[in-house]
Design a protein around this motif. Structure first.
Motif, mmCIF file in Angstrom:
data_model
loop_
_atom_site.group_PDB
_atom_site.id
_atom_site.type_symbol
_atom_site.label_atom_id
_atom_site.label_comp_id
_atom_site.label_asym_id
_atom_site.label_seq_id
_atom_site.Cartn_x
_atom_site.Cartn_y
_atom_site.Cartn_z
ATOM 1 N N PRO A 149 6.230 14.801 12.424
ATOM 2 C CA PRO A 149 6.162 13.516 13.130
ATOM 3 C C PRO A 149 4.755 12.925 13.236
ATOM 4 O O PRO A 149 4.599 11.710 13.114
ATOM 5 N N ALA A 150 3.757 13.743 13.476
ATOM 6 C CA ALA A 150 2.395 13.202 13.607
ATOM 7 C C ALA A 150 1.935 12.579 12.298
ATOM 8 O O ALA A 150 1.326 11.499 12.288
ATOM 9 N N LEU A 151 2.246 13.230 11.209
ATOM 10 C CA LEU A 151 1.876 12.697 9.897
ATOM 11 C C LEU A 151 2.670 11.429 9.586
ATOM 12 O O LEU A 151 2.114 10.464 9.045
ATOM 13 N N GLU A 152 3.936 11.426 9.950
ATOM 14 C CA GLU A 152 4.755 10.228 9.754
ATOM 15 C C GLU A 152 4.195 9.047 10.558
ATOM 16 O O GLU A 152 4.113 7.931 10.051
ATOM 17 N N ARG A 153 3.795 9.308 11.807
ATOM 18 C CA ARG A 153 3.219 8.239 12.635
ATOM 19 C C ARG A 153 1.926 7.711 12.016
ATOM 20 O O ARG A 153 1.694 6.495 11.986
ATOM 21 N N SER A 154 1.081 8.616 11.523
ATOM 22 C CA SER A 154 -0.184 8.192 10.916
ATOM 23 C C SER A 154 0.052 7.347 9.673
ATOM 24 O O SER A 154 -0.623 6.344 9.454
ATOM 25 N N ALA A 155 1.008 7.766 8.849
ATOM 26 C CA ALA A 155 1.314 7.006 7.632
ATOM 27 C C ALA A 155 1.851 5.625 7.993
ATOM 28 O O ALA A 155 1.435 4.617 7.406
ATOM 29 N N ASN A 156 2.761 5.577 8.959
ATOM 30 C CA ASN A 156 3.305 4.274 9.384
ATOM 31 C C ASN A 156 2.226 3.380 9.968
ATOM 32 O O ASN A 156 2.202 2.174 9.704
ATOM 33 N N ALA A 157 1.312 3.956 10.736
ATOM 34 C CA ALA A 157 0.224 3.168 11.321
ATOM 35 C C ALA A 157 -0.668 2.589 10.231
ATOM 36 O O ALA A 157 -1.093 1.434 10.314
ATOM 37 N N LEU A 158 -0.927 3.361 9.201
ATOM 38 C CA LEU A 158 -1.760 2.860 8.108
ATOM 39 C C LEU A 158 -1.032 1.767 7.327
ATOM 40 O O LEU A 158 -1.637 0.759 6.951
ATOM 41 N N ILE A 159 0.247 1.930 7.117
ATOM 42 C CA ILE A 159 1.039 0.889 6.431
ATOM 43 C C ILE A 159 0.977 -0.403 7.241
ATOM 44 O O ILE A 159 0.773 -1.485 6.673
ATOM 45 N N GLU A 160 1.137 -0.298 8.561
ATOM 46 C CA GLU A 160 1.055 -1.487 9.416
ATOM 47 C C GLU A 160 -0.338 -2.108 9.372
ATOM 48 O O GLU A 160 -0.483 -3.324 9.346
ATOM 49 N N ALA A 161 -1.363 -1.274 9.360
ATOM 50 C CA ALA A 161 -2.744 -1.784 9.336
ATOM 51 C C ALA A 161 -3.032 -2.524 8.038
ATOM 52 O O ALA A 161 -3.739 -3.536 8.050
ATOM 53 N N THR A 162 -2.465 -2.059 6.947
ATOM 54 C CA THR A 162 -2.705 -2.754 5.669
ATOM 55 C C THR A 162 -1.987 -4.093 5.648
ATOM 56 O O THR A 162 -2.459 -5.038 5.012
ATOM 57 N N ALA A 163 -0.877 -4.206 6.343
ATOM 58 C CA ALA A 163 -0.125 -5.454 6.388
ATOM 59 C C ALA A 163 -0.826 -6.504 7.254
ATOM 60 O O ALA A 163 -0.659 -7.700 7.036
ATOM 61 N N ARG A 164 -1.628 -6.067 8.218
ATOM 62 C CA ARG A 164 -2.305 -6.995 9.133
ATOM 63 C C ARG A 164 -3.548 -7.619 8.520
ATOM 64 O O ARG A 164 -4.018 -8.634 9.006
ATOM 65 N N ARG A 165 -4.105 -7.022 7.503
ATOM 66 C CA ARG A 165 -5.352 -7.565 6.930
ATOM 67 C C ARG A 165 -5.082 -8.660 5.956
ATOM 68 O O ARG A 165 -4.205 -8.773 5.228
#
Length: 124
Positions: free
Chosen positions: A108-124
């Motif tokens: 789960p921690a790795l899944e959360r980190s990956a999802n957070a990075l995907i979201e961060a790339t979408a915001r830029r």
């Protein structure tokens, strides 16, 4: 007779105290920090250090080498995604984070980190 025995005991005790400390094992940390347990762990640590130092090409090279050794390691994919994100290569970062996510089942921690990075790339 007691004196030679005491002398021998003193010599043996002194010799034991003067013995060299055992050499550190290859897998033992030299500085007290946790040592990587594998070559890919060492390469991931190098990649993180290079990224922190702003050496994006060095970080990417270390992580890509680790991925050639262990292509199913989601942490390596996520670390490389972080490097690409730091380089401003958001499409590639998101793709690498999605690859990490696909391999991170049950972490789960790795899944959360990956999802957070995907979201961060979408915001830029």
């Amino acid at each position: 007779m007691i004196r030679p025995a005491l002398l021998l005991l003193a010599v043996l005790t002194a010799a034991g105290c003067a013995a060299r400390a055992p050499a550190p094992r290859d897998d033992a940390p030299a500085s007290g920090a946790a040592a990587p347990a594998s070559p890919t762990g060492a390469l991931m640590l190098l990649g993180r250090e290079q990224l922190a130092a702003g050496n994006h090409p060095g970080a990417a090279a270390a992580l890509e080498r680790a991925l050639r050794i262990e292509p199913a390691d989601p942490e390596l994919w996520l670390e490389l995604a972080r490097v690409r994100h730091a380089q401003g290569r958001d499409e590639q970062a998101a793709a690498l984070a999605r690859k990490a996510l696909s391999l991170a089942a049950g972490r789960p921690a790795l899944e959360r980190s990956a999802n957070a990075l995907i979201e961060a790339t979408a915001r830029r």
